[in-house]
Write a protein that holds these residues in place. Structure first.
Motif, PDB file in Angstrom:
ATOM      1  N   ARG A 100     -47.180 -85.044  57.954  1.00 46.10           N
ATOM      2  CA  ARG A 100     -47.195 -84.542  56.333  1.00 46.10           C
ATOM      3  C   ARG A 100     -45.766 -84.178  56.116  1.00 46.10           C
ATOM      4  O   ARG A 100     -45.450 -83.715  54.843  1.00 46.10           O
ATOM      5  N   GLY A 101     -44.829 -84.285  56.863  1.00 45.50           N
ATOM      6  CA  GLY A 101     -43.392 -84.234  56.435  1.00 45.50           C
ATOM      7  C   GLY A 101     -42.724 -83.114  57.114  1.00 45.50           C
ATOM      8  O   GLY A 101     -41.506 -82.771  56.741  1.00 45.50           O
ATOM      9  N   PRO A 149     -44.106 -79.739  53.955  1.00 44.88           N
ATOM     10  CA  PRO A 149     -43.017 -81.086  54.099  1.00 44.88           C
ATOM     11  C   PRO A 149     -41.778 -80.529  53.738  1.00 44.88           C
ATOM     12  O   PRO A 149     -41.527 -79.736  52.991  1.00 44.88           O
TER      13      PRO A 149
END
Length: 389
Positions: free
Chosen positions: A246-247, A214
């Motif tokens: 998940r970023g 992330p």
């Protein structure tokens, strides 16, 4: 409050505030002081009539190479930023731990333009990149220097925003994904995000993106086949969707070989917009096909992204990727940077890295910049006449 500069009557587009309105922007003490209608100025205020133009937060180019004179691919940051509307240039791995001190002293510190950097995990950064010599620095494992990279990154946190690595057949050759694994160790040790370049396989797009954390940035995210983020059927690869969830951040990094209209059309058709738009400007693409930040932004404008969406990907989104929330915004108290642009209409020929041409109907043109709350331009411009206070 006494203002140093007021931009009067422009269309202010600031996605950080969800603002799109005709209004004034005032600066004082190197910061944004106020946004509002008919702001009062005193006798010492520089007031510029910008009616008919667009005012945005200072554009951030998240992927540049501006170690001019220190690497063969570097361009002059001040000259580039004057013409492309960029107020913050992020150098992505031109220098490594072995030569960052020179980059800092001779280029970054004297520059009127803000320069921040991703530090390359390779000792000398991208040292062999020119018309005649092309050496993938990540191919030579002996040049990986994680211990010194940690020390240099830690000692220069005011300027270094993350760690950079390049992997792919051109840049890491037989070393494959190993340089990325080393770079991730460094990034974890210093608590910084990582930016990863990807080119031709090996390794695959899937292998690379699956390792990113992330807040890490995959640059060249809309590159052509092979190692494109979409399938032959035009769908987004599942590993890419999972990474975004998940970023992981997806950056354009146009450059000489890393952006294709075909890929971009597929990704946009699936609602997958880039997190950040950047030019990857360097000596081999500044005269085309990338040219500069506003040209790269124009391509996305012509492919259907709205102006606020394109500005967002070049301001507040980039600032968040850098973990520098004081940038990329015209909120009072933010760094006093702004970019003035116009949107020209007509027929404009845009080219990607595989030779496909797109005839667009609009073009974003840089008209001037404000840096540190002061009008900054090569020469006084009659377009933005000074108004009586």
């Amino acid at each position: 409050m006494a203002f140093d500069l007021v931009l009067r009557g422009g269309r202010v587009v600031d996605p950080s505030q969800k603002l799109d309105a005709v209004t004034d922007v005032a600066f004082s003490g190197g910061k944004v002081a106020m946004v509002g209608n008919a702001l009062k100025a005193d006798a010492g205020t520089d007031v510029r009539d910008v009616s008919g133009y667009v005012v945005t937060p200072g554009l951030i180019d998240l992927h540049t190479h501006v170690y001019w004179g220190g690497t063969s691919l570097g361009i002059d940051a001040e000259e580039f930023c004057r013409t492309s509307g960029v107020t913050t240039a992020i150098d992505t791995g031109s220098a490594g731990p072995g030569n960052f001190a020179g980059f800092r002293k001779h280029v970054i510190e004297p520059s009127q333009v803000r320069i921040l950097a991703y530090l390359h995990v390779s000792h000398a950064g991208i040292y062999g990149f020119s018309h005649r010599v092309m050496v993938g620095e990540s191919e030579e494992i002996r040049l990986m220097n994680p211990i010194d990279a940690v020390q240099v990154a830690d000692a220069n946190r005011d300027l270094i925003v993350g760690i950079k690595v390049r992997v792919g057949r051109t840049s890491s050759g037989a070393s494959g994904i190993v340089p990325l694994q080393i770079a991730l160790e460094v990034a974890n040790e210093v608590g910084m995000p990582l930016m990863c370049h990807i080119d031709h396989p090996p390794p695959t797009y899937e292998e690379v993106v699956s390792l990113l954390r992330p807040g890490d940035v995959l640059t060249h995210a809309f590159r052509p086949f092979p190692n494109a983020p979409c399938t032959a059927q035009g769908t987004v690869k599942q590993v890419v969707l999972q990474a975004r969830e998940r970023g992981v951040l997806f950056d354009i990094g146009h450059g000489r070989g890393s952006f294709a209209f075909k890929t971009a059309r597929a990704m946009l058709a699936n609602g997958f917009h880039p997190d950040t738009i950047s030019s990857d400007v360097h000596i081999l693409c500044i005269n085309g096909p990338a040219f500069d930040q506003v040209t790269t932004m124009s391509k996305f404008l012509c492919m259907g992204m709205s102006l606020p969406e394109v500005v967002k990907a070049s301001t507040v989104n980039a600032a968040m990727a850098l973990r520098r929330p004081e940038l990329g915004s015209l909120k009072p108290g933010s760094v006093g940077d702004a970019t003035l642009i116009s949107i020209q209409e007509g027929k404009f020929d845009y080219e990607d890295v595989v030779g496909e041409h797109l005839i667009g109907d609009r073009k974003i043109v840089s008209e001037g910049v404000v840096i540190g709350g002061r009008w900054w331009h090569p020469k006084p411009s009659s377009k933005f006449k000074q108004l009586a206070n």
